[in-house]
Design a protein around this motif. Structure first.
Motif, mmCIF file in Angstrom:
data_model
loop_
_atom_site.group_PDB
_atom_site.id
_atom_site.type_symbol
_atom_site.label_atom_id
_atom_site.label_comp_id
_atom_site.label_asym_id
_atom_site.label_seq_id
_atom_site.Cartn_x
_atom_site.Cartn_y
_atom_site.Cartn_z
ATOM 1 N N LEU C 15 58.462 47.726 -70.228
ATOM 2 C CA LEU C 15 58.363 47.682 -68.770
ATOM 3 C C LEU C 15 59.554 48.438 -68.237
ATOM 4 N N LEU C 17 61.365 51.100 -64.895
ATOM 5 C CA LEU C 17 61.341 51.779 -63.605
ATOM 6 C C LEU C 17 61.762 53.210 -63.883
ATOM 7 N N LEU C 20 64.571 53.863 -66.490
ATOM 8 C CA LEU C 20 65.314 52.635 -66.800
ATOM 9 C C LEU C 20 64.379 51.586 -67.400
ATOM 10 N N VAL C 22 63.443 47.954 -68.190
ATOM 11 C CA VAL C 22 63.755 46.625 -67.679
ATOM 12 C C VAL C 22 63.480 45.565 -68.737
ATOM 13 N N SER C 23 62.343 45.705 -69.448
ATOM 14 C CA SER C 23 61.989 44.707 -70.450
ATOM 15 C C SER C 23 61.335 45.380 -71.643
ATOM 16 N N PHE C 26 56.749 43.175 -72.567
ATOM 17 C CA PHE C 26 55.819 43.093 -71.440
ATOM 18 C C PHE C 26 54.428 43.521 -71.927
ATOM 19 N N ALA C 43 53.461 47.883 -62.633
ATOM 20 C CA ALA C 43 53.600 46.571 -63.262
ATOM 21 C C ALA C 43 53.098 45.436 -62.375
ATOM 22 N N THR C 44 53.409 45.490 -61.099
ATOM 23 C CA THR C 44 52.985 44.403 -60.218
ATOM 24 C C THR C 44 51.465 44.309 -60.174
ATOM 25 N N ASP C 45 50.789 45.471 -60.193
ATOM 26 C CA ASP C 45 49.336 45.457 -60.167
ATOM 27 C C ASP C 45 48.745 45.049 -61.509
ATOM 28 N N SER C 47 50.003 42.691 -63.354
ATOM 29 C CA SER C 47 49.987 41.226 -63.274
ATOM 30 C C SER C 47 48.922 40.748 -62.293
ATOM 31 N N THR C 48 48.869 41.376 -61.115
ATOM 32 C CA THR C 48 47.931 40.938 -60.089
ATOM 33 C C THR C 48 46.491 41.057 -60.580
ATOM 34 N N ASP C 51 45.674 38.534 -63.327
ATOM 35 C CA ASP C 51 45.466 37.206 -62.739
ATOM 36 C C ASP C 51 44.127 37.136 -62.005
ATOM 37 N N TYR C 89 44.354 49.219 -56.506
ATOM 38 C CA TYR C 89 45.357 48.753 -57.464
ATOM 39 C C TYR C 89 45.688 49.955 -58.338
ATOM 40 N N PHE C 90 46.980 50.191 -58.564
ATOM 41 C CA PHE C 90 47.367 51.358 -59.358
ATOM 42 C C PHE C 90 47.365 51.026 -60.843
#
Lengths: 203, 279, 191
Positions: C15, C17, C20, C22-23, C26, C43-45, C47-48, C51, C89-90
């Motif tokens: 994961l 940016l 960089l 971050v994790s 993931f 990443a946010t999409d 997860s979204t 879910d 959603y991307f």
């Protein structure tokens, strides 16, 4: 130049945030607290757009507390993180998104494990052993990569944090007025007496 | 104002009954009898088509309706209410299913959707319950793998049941449901609704056997209808819908690989006449 | 990736940016009963959307009292993404699974607004998709057994992400057979 740092160890989570409240290049306050206690075992540190940060943090704080009043049980760190991400993701695609970056430090009283969640304003959520937001990412992650280990004790944790703090003081062009450090353990959240008077000169 | 703030007309009586629903059932029980019989390889829906005047063009009105290519419906009770439900059933089968999953709803799902529409009319403000009971018949393909034919030289009698399809989403096969104005629904092997429902059901109980085939079921349906019908019985006055094998000729095109024709179709007056002469 | 009576789906674990990281834990593959969904993109999409489909598939299972088939899932994903045609959603999803009615393997991919890409061989997605096209085209062959398929999909993934600065840091590989699913964790290069 806001600093948000977090790291977990054997039985604790450390969350540190810069004490400077800034507007542009002006420092308005040198004792700012960029954290909110959500419940006994969950602490949220935040940075980002001035109005949004506190507004969002206190909204989350109120809802986490409302949950415990309604259900007579506390939300665990994973549940808090999931809730916060959900709210931020909902806001992201609304007319008024929150521009807030977060670190969620916690201690799970059931598994007795320390936790740290990293969440940016896009609502990307990740559970990590150590994390940072803003410029601190560039200055501190390499230090943490080298020195961090999941089983470190509190003393070692604070030592690594000191290394990070020194590096930030050495490299950041603007004084961030030192760190406010909070520790989350099985006994709850407490503030560390973080002595920050030592001057660190650029190399 | 009325559409923004109104009370349900269906409210409990002190004895705990919803009399509006009972009145709706009374409307159903004055309606023309309809019946349905499930066979091993299909289902038949049958009803009497009564016309109040010889001047009516009976071709242009219809009581048995196609909802999806594999599901059909018939009613007893109030015709106008039925047409609304047919529209809603056809619409919800697309908005609530085909446009999402690109396949038609299984019979039970469609039945539940229609039952929900009818239930909502018993609790919503400013509306009355639907004055109809429905018989919904459909065929599901099923998702369980086809069982391998264990023994090639099975006795002829057992081959009728060889498919093992007895209806439902998992196994697939025919299913027949009744939906009432209250929104409750029941699965049946064979049943009747409307004016002569009771006597028709008694008749069906005598005639129904396990392992029935579609042709036998159509025969029994007509015999049952004959017992209850008031006027003359011919291709114009009897309406029959069947769920049977896929009819690829009804697709309107050919040569498309994997295209399967509709299972539900209405019998033409001529076909009904043919069955009647063989009665 | 399709094999003989089996399919594979794999993802990296990074994961980040931009440059960089971050994790490095993931996962991007999510299980919905018999169907597996891989999600690359924002990443946010990820997860979204993961879910959202957990909710939709759970509701499907309760309503229909059956597991969702890979084909039905594909159409559900397609219609759900197209619902957001003008504010997508991307993500670029990938589906893999075995249809338990026909017993046949099934894979497909999507663009961010739900156009389905059916394939007989393999589907790729993400920042390393160019590289993955190359490795898959070179390594894949028809009718691979589960063991060979694991080797093929793993090598295709690892060698592709090693040529992409934005991917890597370990991998998850799922080998899906009729009555067995094997999940393996690949360490991969950690740099």
């Amino acid at each position: 130049m806001e600093v948000l740092l977090g790291l977990t160890g054997k039985d604790f989570t450390l969350v540190a945030s810069s004490k400077a409240a800034m507007r542009g290049v002006t420092i308005l306050k040198a004792t700012d607290d960029k954290t909110r206690e959500l419940n006994k075992y969950n602490l949220m540190a935040f940075s980002g757009e001035a109005g949004d940060t506190v507004q969002f943090a206190e909204y989350v704080q109120a809802n986490v507390q409302l949950y415990s009043m309604r259900n007579n049980s506390e939300l665990g760190p994973a549940a808090v993180a999931s809730f916060v991400r959900g709210e931020l993701a909902k806001a992201l695609r609304s007319r008024s998104p929150y521009t807030v970056n977060l670190l969620l430090g916690g201690f799970d009283p059931i598994t007795q494990k320390p936790t740290l969640y990293w969440c940016d304003y896009l609502a990307s959520l990740a559970q990590l052993p150590y994390a940072a937001h803003g410029y601190a990412q560039y200055y501190c992650l390499s230090t943490l990569d080298k020195h961090h280990h999941p089983d470190i004790d509190l003393e070692k944790g604070l030592k690594i944090l000191r290394m990070c703090s020194d590096e930030l003081k050495r490299r950041l062009p603007i004084d961030f007025k030192g760190l406010a450090v909070k520790i989350i353990t099985k006994d709850g959240i407490r503030e560390e007496d973080w002595v920050d008077d030592k001057q660190v000169l650029p190399a | 104002m009325a559409d923004r703030y109104s009370f349900s007309l269906t409210t409990f009586s002190p004895s705990g009954k919803l009399v509006q629903i009972e009145y709706a059932l009374n409307a159903v029980n004055q309606g023309v009898t309809s019946l349905g019989i499930k066979a091993t390889n299909g289902i038949v829906l049958a009803t009497e088509k009564k016309s109040s005047s010889p001047l009516i063009d009976s071709q242009s009105s219809s009581k048995v309706s196609l909802i999806t290519p594999n599901i059909g419906m018939v009613y007893s009770g109030m015709g106008p209410d039925y047409r609304i439900l047919v529209d809603k059933a056809r619409k919800v089968s697309h908005t609530g299913y085909k446009r999402i999953y690109n396949e038609y709803p299984p019979t039970r799902i469609l039945v539940q959707d229609v039952a929900r529409v009818m239930q909502e009319a018993t609790q919503s403000g400013g509306v009355r319950p639907y004055g109809v009971s429905l018989l919904i018949a459909g065929w599901d393909d099923g998702i369980e793998p086809e069982a391998e034919a264990k023994d090639v030289d099975e006795p002829e009698a057992e081959k009728k049941l060889a498919s093992g399809k007895t209806g439902g989403i998992l196994k697939g096969g025919p299913s027949l449901y009744q939906v009432d104005p209250s929104g409750s629904y029941f699965p049946w092997k064979a049943t009747a609704i409307g004016k002569s429902a009771t006597s028709a059901k008694t008749f069906l109980e005598k005639r129904y056997t396990e392992g029935l085939e579609l042709e036998d079921a159509i025969h029994i349906a007509l015999l049952t209808l004959k017992e209850t019908i008031e006027g003359e019985m011919n291709g114009e006055t009897v309406e029959i819908g069947i769920v049977g094998p896929p009819e690829d000729r009804l697709l309107g095109y050919e040569g498309v690989e994997g295209a399967v024709g509709p299972r539900f179709r209405k019998l033409s007056p001529q076909e009904v006449e043919d069955y009647l002469t063989n009665l | 990736m399709v094999g003989k009576d089996c399919v594979a789906i794999a993802c990296d674990l990074r994961l980040g940016l931009q440059a960089l990281t971050v994790s490095n834990n993931f996962p991007k593959i999510f299980s919905y009963g018999d169907v597996y969904l891989g999600l690359t993109g924002l990443a946010t999409d990820v997860s979204t959307v993961a879910d959202l489909f957990r909710y939709k598939v759970n509701m499907y299972r309760l309503r229909e009292e059956r597991q969702i088939s890979p084909q039905t899932m594909a159409n559900l994903v397609s219609s759900s993404l197209y619902e957001r045609r003008f504010g997508p959603y991307f993500v670029s999803p990938v589906i893999a699974g075995i249809n338990h009615t026909t017993g046949k393997p099934f894979i497909c991919g999507f663009d961010s607004i739900g156009c389905i890409d059916f394939a007989k061989d393999f589907i790729v997605s993400g920042t390393a998709s160019d590289q993955l096209f190359g490795t898959c085209e070179g390594l894949w062959e028809p009718d691979l057994g589960p063991e060979d398929l694991f080797e093929t999909v793993s090598q295709a993934l690892l060698n592709a992400v090693d040529r992409d600065a934005l991917s890597g840091w370990g991998a998850h590989v799922y080998i899906i057979e009729k009555d067995k699913v094997t999940k393996r964790l690949l360490k991969g290069r950690q740099d």
